[in-house]
Design an enzyme around this catalytic site. Structure first.
Site, PDB file in Angstrom:
ATOM      1  CE1 TYR A   1       0.530   1.694   4.292  1.00  0.00           C
ATOM      2  CE2 TYR A   1       0.729  -0.690   4.539  1.00  0.00           C
ATOM      3  CZ  TYR A   1       0.923   0.593   5.034  1.00  0.00           C
ATOM      4  OH  TYR A   1       1.528   0.784   6.252  1.00  0.00           O
ATOM      5  CB  CYS A   2       1.873   3.862  -1.623  1.00  0.00           C
ATOM      6  SG  CYS A   2       1.017   3.739  -3.210  1.00  0.00           S
ATOM      7  CB  THR A   3      -0.007   8.442  -0.502  1.00  0.00           C
ATOM      8  OG1 THR A   3       1.166   8.483   0.299  1.00  0.00           O
ATOM      9  CG2 THR A   3      -0.924   9.588  -0.117  1.00  0.00           C
TER      10      THR A   3
ATOM     11  CB  ILE B   1      -3.722   5.579   2.801  1.00  0.00           C
ATOM     12  CG1 ILE B   1      -2.579   4.589   3.019  1.00  0.00           C
ATOM     13  CG2 ILE B   1      -4.322   5.981   4.143  1.00  0.00           C
ATOM     14  CD1 ILE B   1      -1.314   5.218   3.603  1.00  0.00           C
TER      15      ILE B   1
END
Length: 344
Positions: free
Chosen positions: A198-200, A227
């Site tokens: 996952y990342c932003t 996210i």
């Protein structure tokens, strides 16, 4: 024909406040083979400037990465424009849950070699051969699976203030640092583990998922929309929120609150705090975590030394900066030796 921003940030701030309109903070990306990035860049500016779009947008041969704000009453016009660009039709738009009308104060559209710097020079690597996208419900299930390795693809200063339950948060400064580091740590689990990332907003994970598939990982997943989209889904669908703390964002807000916990501390006094700031000394401008008490005591500076400098007349400060570059300090992002309680 205007192709570049002509107003200062302060001039734009005044116009935004005088307009009194609600603005939306939006991000999107798309990997696509763009033959002439400069032509697309100019096309976007010519159409977005009249719409009062502000933000930071990168265009490259591999695609587009955009973080921007727009008046809420022009959103449909903006979406209509995107839908008439073939590879951006129905592109997912991540709309921030917490809005700030001044999240961006200039329109900057730049042509880059890549929309995500990765340091890779592998011509056989296909960035479009991505991993499996999962929504918030599937992601919540996956990260409870004992056969899952959950990896935070962001940098240390981002994960320090917020991350998912059970996540491995590599201690890296840049995305390019993370790729080989993560592969080396997980090289014995390419077949038997589910690699979930996952990342932003999803852009780094999308490239990483393709890279790790290229490197032989068999079960690769990514949180679709990152996210930002996860927060929207758990809020609207009433799902369990497995994110702790804040989500670091790359605009003037610096973060969005996702979970209730404060998992970081002030880098100066050690008290619980998850608010990033930049040092008020323009010759430093270090990004670090600072509580309200330390902010008041040191006037938004990272050290007594910087606080002494900002007391000087502006021309003296300017003379001290002459010939010096603060990029190394900015890059350290919380690792400065001046900070007694920085993350080690």
């Amino acid at each position: 024909m205007q192709l570049y921003n002509k107003l200062s940030a302060e001039e734009r701030r005044v116009l935004i406040r005088e307009a009194g309109k609600e603005r939306l903070t939006i991000s999107f990306y798309q990997y696509h083979n763009i033959g002439n990035p400069q032509l697309l860049r100019d096309h976007l500016f010519l159409h977005w400037h009249p719409m009062d779009v502000l933000g930071r947008i990168y265009v490259a041969h591999e695609g587009i990465n955009a973080q921007l704000s727009i008046p809420a009453d022009r959103f449909e016009e903006f979406k209509h424009f995107l839908d008439h660009i073939n590879f951006l039709e129905n592109v997912r738009l991540n709309i921030a849950r917490e809005h700030d009308n001044e999240s961006f104060l200039k329109l900057k559209i730049k042509v880059r070699n890549k929309i995500v710097a990765d340091g890779l020079e592998d011509a056989t690597f296909d960035v479009t051969n991505k991993g499996i996208h999962v929504n918030a419900t599937s992601f919540n299930d996956l990260i409870e699976d004992p056969d899952t390795v959950l990896v935070d693809m962001r940098n240390h200063y981002e994960s320090e203030i917020g991350h998912f339950k059970n996540a491995w948060t590599p201690d890296v400064d840049t995305f390019r640092d993370s790729l080989d580091y993560i592969e080396d740590k997980l090289k014995d689990n390419k077949q038997d583990k589910k690699l979930v990332m996952y990342c932003t907003g999803g852009i780094r994970c999308e490239k990483a998922s393709a890279y790790y598939k290229h490197k032989g990982f068999e079960n690769v997943y990514q949180l679709e929309g990152g996210i930002i989209e996860y927060h929207r889904q758990v809020t609207e669908q009433g799902l369990e929120n497995k994110f702790k703390g804040k989500n670091f964002v790359f605009d003037h807000r610096l973060s969005e609150k996702i979970g209730e916990e404060v998992i970081a501390n002030c880098h100066q006094c050690g008290e619980p705090c998850d608010t990033h700031t930049n040092c008020a000394n323009d010759a430093c401008h270090l990004l670090f975590i600072q509580c309200d008490s330390c902010k008041e005591k040191l006037e938004n500076c990272c050290s007594e030394e910087c606080n002494d400098i900002i007391q000087l007349p502006y021309e003296e400060q300017k003379a001290l900066r002459a010939g010096h570059y603060n990029s190394n300090n900015i890059f350290k992002k919380g690792r400065s030796e001046k900070l007694a309680f920085k993350k080690s």
